[in-house]
Design a protein around this motif. Sequence first.
Motif, PDB file in Angstrom:
ATOM      1  N   ASN A  11      17.777  69.017  48.831  1.00 54.03           N
ATOM      2  CA  ASN A  11      18.023  67.609  49.290  1.00 54.03           C
ATOM      3  C   ASN A  11      18.675  67.138  47.931  1.00 54.03           C
ATOM      4  N   GLN A  12      19.354  66.109  47.941  1.00 53.41           N
ATOM      5  CA  GLN A  12      20.022  65.185  46.761  1.00 53.41           C
ATOM      6  C   GLN A  12      18.719  64.182  46.538  1.00 53.41           C
ATOM      7  N   VAL A  13      18.097  64.251  45.484  1.00 54.19           N
ATOM      8  CA  VAL A  13      16.746  63.327  45.541  1.00 54.19           C
ATOM      9  C   VAL A  13      16.638  62.728  44.022  1.00 54.19           C
ATOM     10  N   ASN A  14      16.586  61.363  44.103  1.00 55.42           N
ATOM     11  CA  ASN A  14      16.510  60.763  42.792  1.00 55.42           C
ATOM     12  C   ASN A  14      15.222  60.262  42.377  1.00 55.42           C
ATOM     13  N   LEU A  15      14.543  59.863  43.503  1.00 57.05           N
ATOM     14  CA  LEU A  15      13.016  59.542  43.539  1.00 57.05           C
ATOM     15  C   LEU A  15      12.173  60.385  44.619  1.00 57.05           C
ATOM     16  N   ASP A  16      11.282  61.166  44.118  1.00 60.09           N
ATOM     17  CA  ASP A  16      10.202  61.814  45.012  1.00 60.09           C
ATOM     18  C   ASP A  16       9.105  61.353  45.401  1.00 60.09           C
ATOM     19  N   PHE A  17       8.786  60.778  46.483  1.00 57.34           N
ATOM     20  CA  PHE A  17       7.737  60.133  47.083  1.00 57.34           C
ATOM     21  C   PHE A  17       6.995  60.862  47.884  1.00 57.34           C
ATOM     22  N   VAL A  19       5.708  64.191  47.096  1.00 56.50           N
ATOM     23  CA  VAL A  19       4.532  64.936  46.297  1.00 56.50           C
ATOM     24  C   VAL A  19       3.672  63.908  45.717  1.00 56.50           C
ATOM     25  N   ASN A  20       2.367  64.075  45.952  1.00 52.14           N
ATOM     26  CA  ASN A  20       1.208  63.344  45.451  1.00 52.14           C
ATOM     27  C   ASN A  20       0.832  63.651  43.800  1.00 52.14           C
ATOM     28  N   VAL A  21       1.620  63.598  42.788  1.00 48.63           N
ATOM     29  CA  VAL A  21       1.039  63.721  41.434  1.00 48.63           C
ATOM     30  C   VAL A  21       0.760  62.609  40.724  1.00 48.63           C
ATOM     31  N   ASN A  22       0.182  62.721  39.566  1.00 46.49           N
ATOM     32  CA  ASN A  22       0.017  61.532  38.855  1.00 46.49           C
ATOM     33  C   ASN A  22       1.110  60.746  38.181  1.00 46.49           C
ATOM     34  N   PRO A  23       1.363  59.514  38.652  1.00 47.96           N
ATOM     35  CA  PRO A  23       2.435  58.876  38.015  1.00 47.96           C
ATOM     36  C   PRO A  23       2.449  58.449  36.690  1.00 47.96           C
ATOM     37  N   LEU A  24       1.313  58.973  35.919  1.00 48.33           N
ATOM     38  CA  LEU A  24       1.452  58.894  34.370  1.00 48.33           C
ATOM     39  C   LEU A  24       2.101  60.390  33.966  1.00 48.33           C
ATOM     40  N   GLY A  25       2.385  61.045  34.796  1.00 52.25           N
ATOM     41  CA  GLY A  25       3.346  62.205  34.297  1.00 52.25           C
ATOM     42  C   GLY A  25       2.109  63.241  33.660  1.00 52.25           C
ATOM     43  N   VAL A  26       2.854  64.423  33.083  1.00 50.11           N
ATOM     44  CA  VAL A  26       2.212  65.402  32.201  1.00 50.11           C
ATOM     45  C   VAL A  26       1.804  64.963  30.794  1.00 50.11           C
ATOM     46  N   PRO A  27       0.408  65.000  30.473  1.00 49.90           N
ATOM     47  CA  PRO A  27       0.103  64.617  29.076  1.00 49.90           C
ATOM     48  C   PRO A  27       0.973  65.430  28.172  1.00 49.90           C
ATOM     49  N   GLN A  28       1.396  64.715  26.907  1.00 47.94           N
ATOM     50  CA  GLN A  28       2.238  65.385  26.049  1.00 47.94           C
ATOM     51  C   GLN A  28       1.440  66.642  25.452  1.00 47.94           C
ATOM     52  N   PHE A 283      -2.673  52.761  56.774  1.00 47.29           N
ATOM     53  CA  PHE A 283      -4.031  52.922  56.844  1.00 47.29           C
ATOM     54  C   PHE A 283      -4.521  53.189  55.812  1.00 47.29           C
ATOM     55  N   PRO A 284      -5.829  52.955  55.626  1.00 44.93           N
ATOM     56  CA  PRO A 284      -6.706  52.985  54.302  1.00 44.93           C
ATOM     57  C   PRO A 284      -6.962  54.145  53.587  1.00 44.93           C
ATOM     58  N   SER A 285      -6.891  54.035  51.988  1.00 41.66           N
ATOM     59  CA  SER A 285      -6.701  55.314  51.278  1.00 41.66           C
ATOM     60  C   SER A 285      -7.251  55.150  50.107  1.00 41.66           C
ATOM     61  N   ASP A 286      -8.088  56.211  49.615  1.00 46.12           N
ATOM     62  CA  ASP A 286      -8.863  56.098  48.247  1.00 46.12           C
ATOM     63  C   ASP A 286      -7.951  57.017  47.433  1.00 46.12           C
ATOM     64  N   ALA A 287      -6.863  57.567  47.889  1.00 48.99           N
ATOM     65  CA  ALA A 287      -6.275  58.804  46.952  1.00 48.99           C
ATOM     66  C   ALA A 287      -4.859  58.080  46.467  1.00 48.99           C
ATOM     67  N   ASN A 288      -4.107  58.884  45.735  1.00 50.01           N
ATOM     68  CA  ASN A 288      -2.779  58.323  45.264  1.00 50.01           C
ATOM     69  C   ASN A 288      -1.655  58.501  46.077  1.00 50.01           C
ATOM     70  N   PHE A 289      -2.033  58.036  47.361  1.00 55.04           N
ATOM     71  CA  PHE A 289      -0.517  58.121  48.294  1.00 55.04           C
ATOM     72  C   PHE A 289      -1.445  57.560  49.742  1.00 55.04           C
ATOM     73  N   LYS A 328       3.550  55.489  43.028  1.00 56.43           N
ATOM     74  CA  LYS A 328       4.127  55.871  41.508  1.00 56.43           C
ATOM     75  C   LYS A 328       4.120  54.749  40.779  1.00 56.43           C
ATOM     76  N   SER A 329       4.984  54.689  39.701  1.00 59.67           N
ATOM     77  CA  SER A 329       4.875  53.568  38.840  1.00 59.67           C
ATOM     78  C   SER A 329       5.431  52.358  39.443  1.00 59.67           C
ATOM     79  N   ARG A 330       5.221  51.022  38.929  1.00 57.90           N
ATOM     80  CA  ARG A 330       5.751  49.899  39.579  1.00 57.90           C
ATOM     81  C   ARG A 330       7.107  49.776  39.756  1.00 57.90           C
ATOM     82  N   ALA A 331       7.806  50.250  38.695  1.00 62.82           N
ATOM     83  CA  ALA A 331       9.426  50.330  38.861  1.00 62.82           C
ATOM     84  C   ALA A 331       9.926  51.307  39.872  1.00 62.82           C
ATOM     85  N   GLU A 332       9.105  52.371  40.199  1.00 58.77           N
ATOM     86  CA  GLU A 332       9.540  53.455  41.220  1.00 58.77           C
ATOM     87  C   GLU A 332       9.052  52.595  42.659  1.00 58.77           C
ATOM     88  N   ASN A 333       8.025  52.199  42.708  1.00 59.53           N
ATOM     89  CA  ASN A 333       7.372  51.520  43.863  1.00 59.53           C
ATOM     90  C   ASN A 333       8.372  50.475  44.395  1.00 59.53           C
TER      91      ASN A 333
END
Length: 343
Positions: A11-17, A19-28, A283-289, A328-333
């Motif tokens: 797929n041609q994707v600019n924003l991927d919602f 996959v449920n990974v941390n919006p802070l990204g990979v720690p440096q 639906f109610p969620s306690d996760a990152n999705f 994801k981040s506020r801008a992406e959301n």
Amino acid sequence: MPIHGGDLYRNQVNLDFSVNVNPLGVPQTVKNAMTQAVETSDRYPDIIAEKLINTVSSTYAISPEYLLFGNGSSELFMAVVHGIKPKKTVIPVPSFYGYEYAVGASDSEIVYYKTTPENNFGLTSAFLTVLSENVELLFLANPNNPTGNTIDRKSLKRLLDYCKDKNIYVVLDECFIEFCDGDYSMLSEIEMYHNLLLVRAFTKIFSIPGVRLGYLVCSNRELLHKIKRHIPEWNLSCFAQAAGCVCCSVAAQTDFIKDTVTIVKKERQFLAGAFHQKGFQVFPSDANFILLYSKTPIYERLLAHGILIRDCSNFRGLCNGYYRIAVKSRAENEALLHAIGEA
């Protein structure tokens, strides 16, 4: 239709919602560790992953004898099934397809317990009726995927006690547990339940799905040995082992996890409120999705905008109209919500 999210390759994707990974990204520091690991790629990785085992053991206060690492949690699920060889397995649905996939590689009979939207896809007391004497294995996720709902510790302990009395092994998937604002993990109870196989992953919280690294915690060493026989040698690359050691260092500092929980909770509430205002059932969620239902088909329309979400119609127990949205981040959301408005 793909059985997992993240199908960026077709797929041609600019924003991927999807996959449920941390919006802070990979720690440096984790990125740096993997870059440095290039220098060790000319030799075999440590076959017993000694440094990683000791690091995880120290960080989470787990006996190293209770740990088994996998090339992602999926490898561990498959090894568990082959190690136990259950005649009958129970899987509540909707839930992660990987459980069904792993059990399907054996001769085990699968009993699906269907949860309902009327109960926000939560387990009820009726669930115990399917845990009969001839059930040998139960797959359970906390929080659940794709619904995001959780089971409190008191209820989990009652369930584990019930399964213990009936000699039922319980695979408890905690791969999203670090995103939850509250104490839901059963890690501290691992000594109490020799029938508990607790599975975690570095994939989601540290945003490294491409690295493939998960771990199983079980105080039943005889069982753990049987499962280990179904894990290939050298299943952890030098990159996975290096990343895992540094991830533990980041987790030990706690700020990264705390910041993640705070941001995810804030953005999850923002998304849920916005979708509710637009007429979606959320639906109610306690996760990152979050899981939502829409009478209007939105998957293809968003994909035309370069945004990928998870169409959940192929989850057992769901149907057309259900979608899972990563936080994801506020801008992406906001970009997602804007695209939905245009669609």
